[in-house]
Enzyme design. Sequence first.
Site, PDB file in Angstrom:
ATOM      1  CB  CYS A  18       2.157  -3.869   5.420  1.00 36.69           C
ATOM      2  SG  CYS A  18       0.168  -4.246   5.810  1.00 36.69           S
ATOM      3  CG  HIS A  37      -0.006  -0.014   2.877  1.00 36.21           C
ATOM      4  ND1 HIS A  37       0.402   1.175   3.111  1.00 36.21           N
ATOM      5  CD2 HIS A  37       0.087  -0.715   3.247  1.00 36.21           C
ATOM      6  CE1 HIS A  37       0.904   0.807   4.119  1.00 36.21           C
ATOM      7  NE2 HIS A  37       0.499  -0.520   4.205  1.00 36.21           N
TER       8      HIS A  37
END
Length: 221
Positions: free
Chosen positions: A170, A154
């Site tokens: 992440c 992201h």
Amino acid sequence: MPLFSIRSTWVGLAALTTGRAVWMFGLRPSTVRCLSLATTLAGTLCGAMPSPAGAASSAPPIVPFAAPYPPGSIVIVNSERKLYYMLGKGRALQYPVAVGKPGELWVGRTFVSDKRVNPTWIPVDGGRRIAGGRPSNPLGKRALYLDWSLIRIHGTPSRRSIGSAVSNGCIRMFNEDVIDLYGRVHLGAPVIAVNTRREADQFAAPAVSGKRPAYSAFRFR
């Protein structure tokens, strides 16, 4: 007269002169090119106008990368803090990223299960949600969801974190880079994370377990 007005007037007159010269005087292409160059020079001397906010500064570089994965695959090399989008024929697009901190760094093979524009941030501890599109949203402008896990690729508002090992697993990217990657990646695309490039072929064969997560081989370190 303010400097901005002078600059706008100068560049505008140069462009107008070029256009009129073409249809009024039937100038040859070489002459028109000279006039166009003058227009460009005027803009340079007066200072370039700023780029629109959020516009990508440059396209990701194409680099050599030999790995046994089909075009469209994503390979993350943790030690390099780089993400590679495979193009085939030993080439890949290279993006800088932030990876997981010690204890949250992972290696393995998974796949893109979902793609979202301006994703909403929903903390796992039940904290305050942050609507998609807000500058403070930790997920940035785009998110690629991996398998049925909480791991995502992201964007981020924390640009200084790119190039470090700070996340909870992440993969963070600059917003302009994740927007570029988002447009290239398809659902189901393989995602491989390794610690070094020499290990890039470690997960060439998918591990299918028959249960969720069905396609993944996450190993946190």
